[in-house]
Write a protein that holds these residues in place. Sequence first.
Motif, mmCIF file in Angstrom:
data_model
loop_
_atom_site.group_PDB
_atom_site.id
_atom_site.type_symbol
_atom_site.label_atom_id
_atom_site.label_comp_id
_atom_site.label_asym_id
_atom_site.label_seq_id
_atom_site.Cartn_x
_atom_site.Cartn_y
_atom_site.Cartn_z
ATOM 1 N N VAL A 1 0.852 -1.195 0.000
ATOM 2 C CA VAL A 1 0.000 0.000 0.000
ATOM 3 C C VAL A 1 0.888 1.247 0.000
ATOM 4 O O VAL A 1 0.659 2.191 -0.747
ATOM 5 C CB VAL A 1 -0.976 -0.009 1.205
ATOM 6 N N ARG A 2 1.941 1.230 0.843
ATOM 7 C CA ARG A 2 2.866 2.367 0.884
ATOM 8 C C ARG A 2 3.603 2.528 -0.446
ATOM 9 O O ARG A 2 3.737 3.628 -0.976
ATOM 10 C CB ARG A 2 3.881 2.198 2.025
ATOM 11 N N GLN A 3 4.078 1.413 -0.995
ATOM 12 C CA GLN A 3 4.804 1.464 -2.262
ATOM 13 C C GLN A 3 3.905 1.995 -3.384
ATOM 14 O O GLN A 3 4.351 2.772 -4.218
ATOM 15 C CB GLN A 3 5.345 0.072 -2.643
ATOM 16 N N TYR A 4 2.652 1.569 -3.405
ATOM 17 C CA TYR A 4 1.697 2.044 -4.408
ATOM 18 C C TYR A 4 1.549 3.569 -4.313
ATOM 19 O O TYR A 4 1.496 4.252 -5.331
ATOM 20 C CB TYR A 4 0.344 1.356 -4.216
ATOM 21 N N ALA A 5 1.490 4.088 -3.088
ATOM 22 C CA ALA A 5 1.366 5.541 -2.901
ATOM 23 C C ALA A 5 2.600 6.261 -3.436
ATOM 24 O O ALA A 5 2.505 7.375 -3.943
ATOM 25 C CB ALA A 5 1.158 5.866 -1.419
ATOM 26 N N TYR A 6 3.750 5.617 -3.346
ATOM 27 C CA TYR A 6 4.997 6.220 -3.826
ATOM 28 C C TYR A 6 5.066 6.168 -5.353
ATOM 29 O O TYR A 6 5.325 7.166 -6.010
ATOM 30 C CB TYR A 6 6.200 5.492 -3.211
ATOM 31 N N CYS A 7 4.843 4.966 -5.888
ATOM 32 C CA CYS A 7 4.868 4.769 -7.341
ATOM 33 C C CYS A 7 4.097 3.495 -7.664
ATOM 34 O O CYS A 7 4.472 2.410 -7.230
ATOM 35 C CB CYS A 7 6.303 4.657 -7.851
ATOM 36 N N LYS A 8 3.051 3.627 -8.419
ATOM 37 C CA LYS A 8 2.168 2.504 -8.741
ATOM 38 C C LYS A 8 2.894 1.381 -9.486
ATOM 39 O O LYS A 8 2.519 0.218 -9.407
ATOM 40 C CB LYS A 8 0.980 3.001 -9.546
ATOM 41 N N ARG A 9 3.948 1.734 -10.184
ATOM 42 C CA ARG A 9 4.682 0.727 -10.963
ATOM 43 C C ARG A 9 5.417 -0.284 -10.090
ATOM 44 O O ARG A 9 5.678 -1.399 -10.528
ATOM 45 C CB ARG A 9 5.686 1.403 -11.897
ATOM 46 N N LYS A 10 5.757 0.095 -8.872
ATOM 47 C CA LYS A 10 6.492 -0.837 -8.003
ATOM 48 C C LYS A 10 5.705 -2.121 -7.788
ATOM 49 O O LYS A 10 6.276 -3.203 -7.762
ATOM 50 C CB LYS A 10 6.832 -0.176 -6.678
ATOM 51 N N VAL A 11 4.404 -2.009 -7.632
ATOM 52 C CA VAL A 11 3.547 -3.185 -7.451
ATOM 53 C C VAL A 11 3.594 -4.055 -8.711
ATOM 54 O O VAL A 11 3.715 -5.275 -8.631
ATOM 55 C CB VAL A 11 2.094 -2.751 -7.146
ATOM 56 N N TYR A 12 3.532 -3.426 -9.862
ATOM 57 C CA TYR A 12 3.583 -4.150 -11.138
ATOM 58 C C TYR A 12 4.903 -4.929 -11.266
ATOM 59 O O TYR A 12 4.906 -6.104 -11.602
ATOM 60 C CB TYR A 12 3.426 -3.168 -12.297
ATOM 61 N N PHE A 13 6.003 -4.273 -10.959
ATOM 62 C CA PHE A 13 7.308 -4.933 -11.085
ATOM 63 C C PHE A 13 7.439 -6.092 -10.103
ATOM 64 O O PHE A 13 7.976 -7.147 -10.443
ATOM 65 C CB PHE A 13 8.446 -3.937 -10.862
ATOM 66 N N ALA B 1 13.814 -0.065 -8.442
ATOM 67 C CA ALA B 1 13.256 -0.574 -9.695
ATOM 68 C C ALA B 1 13.625 0.295 -10.897
ATOM 69 O O ALA B 1 13.125 0.067 -12.004
ATOM 70 C CB ALA B 1 11.740 -0.691 -9.572
ATOM 71 N N TYR B 2 14.497 1.259 -10.713
ATOM 72 C CA TYR B 2 14.805 2.222 -11.770
ATOM 73 C C TYR B 2 15.224 1.542 -13.078
ATOM 74 O O TYR B 2 14.713 1.870 -14.149
ATOM 75 C CB TYR B 2 15.891 3.186 -11.297
ATOM 76 N N ARG B 3 16.131 0.588 -13.012
ATOM 77 C CA ARG B 3 16.621 -0.055 -14.247
ATOM 78 C C ARG B 3 15.528 -0.835 -14.953
ATOM 79 O O ARG B 3 15.466 -0.863 -16.172
ATOM 80 C CB ARG B 3 17.801 -0.954 -13.940
ATOM 81 N N VAL B 4 14.670 -1.499 -14.195
ATOM 82 C CA VAL B 4 13.566 -2.237 -14.797
ATOM 83 C C VAL B 4 12.557 -1.266 -15.388
ATOM 84 O O VAL B 4 12.065 -1.473 -16.503
ATOM 85 C CB VAL B 4 12.874 -3.139 -13.721
ATOM 86 N N CYS B 5 12.290 -0.210 -14.684
ATOM 87 C CA CYS B 5 11.263 0.763 -15.067
ATOM 88 C C CYS B 5 11.633 1.491 -16.358
ATOM 89 O O CYS B 5 10.775 1.770 -17.189
ATOM 90 C CB CYS B 5 11.056 1.758 -13.943
ATOM 91 N N ARG C 1 7.632 -9.934 -11.553
ATOM 92 C CA ARG C 1 8.445 -10.650 -10.555
ATOM 93 C C ARG C 1 9.923 -10.271 -10.691
ATOM 94 O O ARG C 1 10.816 -11.116 -10.648
ATOM 95 C CB ARG C 1 8.243 -12.154 -10.641
ATOM 96 N N ALA C 2 10.113 -8.981 -10.911
ATOM 97 C CA ALA C 2 11.468 -8.457 -11.108
ATOM 98 C C ALA C 2 12.260 -8.554 -9.808
ATOM 99 O O ALA C 2 11.774 -8.206 -8.737
ATOM 100 C CB ALA C 2 11.394 -6.999 -11.553
ATOM 101 N N ARG C 3 13.443 -9.055 -9.949
ATOM 102 C CA ARG C 3 14.343 -9.109 -8.795
ATOM 103 C C ARG C 3 15.127 -7.810 -8.790
ATOM 104 O O ARG C 3 15.825 -7.490 -9.744
ATOM 105 C CB ARG C 3 15.285 -10.295 -8.898
ATOM 106 N N VAL C 4 14.962 -7.079 -7.709
ATOM 107 C CA VAL C 4 15.667 -5.807 -7.602
ATOM 108 C C VAL C 4 16.545 -5.846 -6.359
ATOM 109 O O VAL C 4 16.217 -6.482 -5.359
ATOM 110 C CB VAL C 4 14.686 -4.607 -7.536
ATOM 111 N N LYS C 5 17.665 -5.173 -6.479
ATOM 112 C CA LYS C 5 18.601 -5.122 -5.364
ATOM 113 C C LYS C 5 18.142 -4.023 -4.397
ATOM 114 O O LYS C 5 17.829 -2.907 -4.837
ATOM 115 C CB LYS C 5 19.989 -4.794 -5.910
ATOM 116 N N PRO C 6 18.098 -4.329 -3.102
ATOM 117 C CA PRO C 6 17.704 -3.289 -2.135
ATOM 118 C C PRO C 6 18.635 -2.086 -2.213
ATOM 119 O O PRO C 6 19.846 -2.234 -2.412
ATOM 120 C CB PRO C 6 17.835 -3.981 -0.776
#
Length: 183
Positions: free
Chosen positions: A10-22, A176-180, A27-32
Amino acid sequence: MSVFFTAEDVRQYAYCKRKVYFRYVLRARVKPTVKMERGREEHLKLESRRKRSGGAYFSMYLFSERLGLAGVVDYLKYEGGEVIPVEVKFGRWERVYSGHYLQLAAHALLLEEHFGLDVVRGVIEYPDGEVVREVKITEKVKLKVIEVLSRIRRIVLEEEVPPPSLNASKCEGCEAYRVCRGC
């Protein structure tokens, strides 16, 4: 309901809706990020310190099959028959960020179902700036959380690619910048 999302989603969606999609569709693997790692470390330190002080419950995992929602409450206070969730966020914030407020409200919904009590207030702490904000948790914000969960479900179940954030500064340092950039 078989599809569960988290208060963090829910927090991530508020920040950027695409994060949920990724996270859920690609199922993108992203480095913290460095900030994410720091937050994880700081939460562990904070929990250790607060456990010694007593009077609160820490890292309480809750889920609701009815809502299709799960979450880990940073800590909660139980005062005079009232349950008060506390969300701890690192970074410097002068005012409460809406995503943090929505995450707190999602936790409030989980606590209401678990304890059978109305949760009408919560606290968001920003230790870096030594800021503590008590906030009302209204029915309106609880309904907003349910609406966001519905939107997240639609993104995932229909594999709908949300538009990118209009605020390009959010992209700096995003895990998620590189995936996005490829979408």
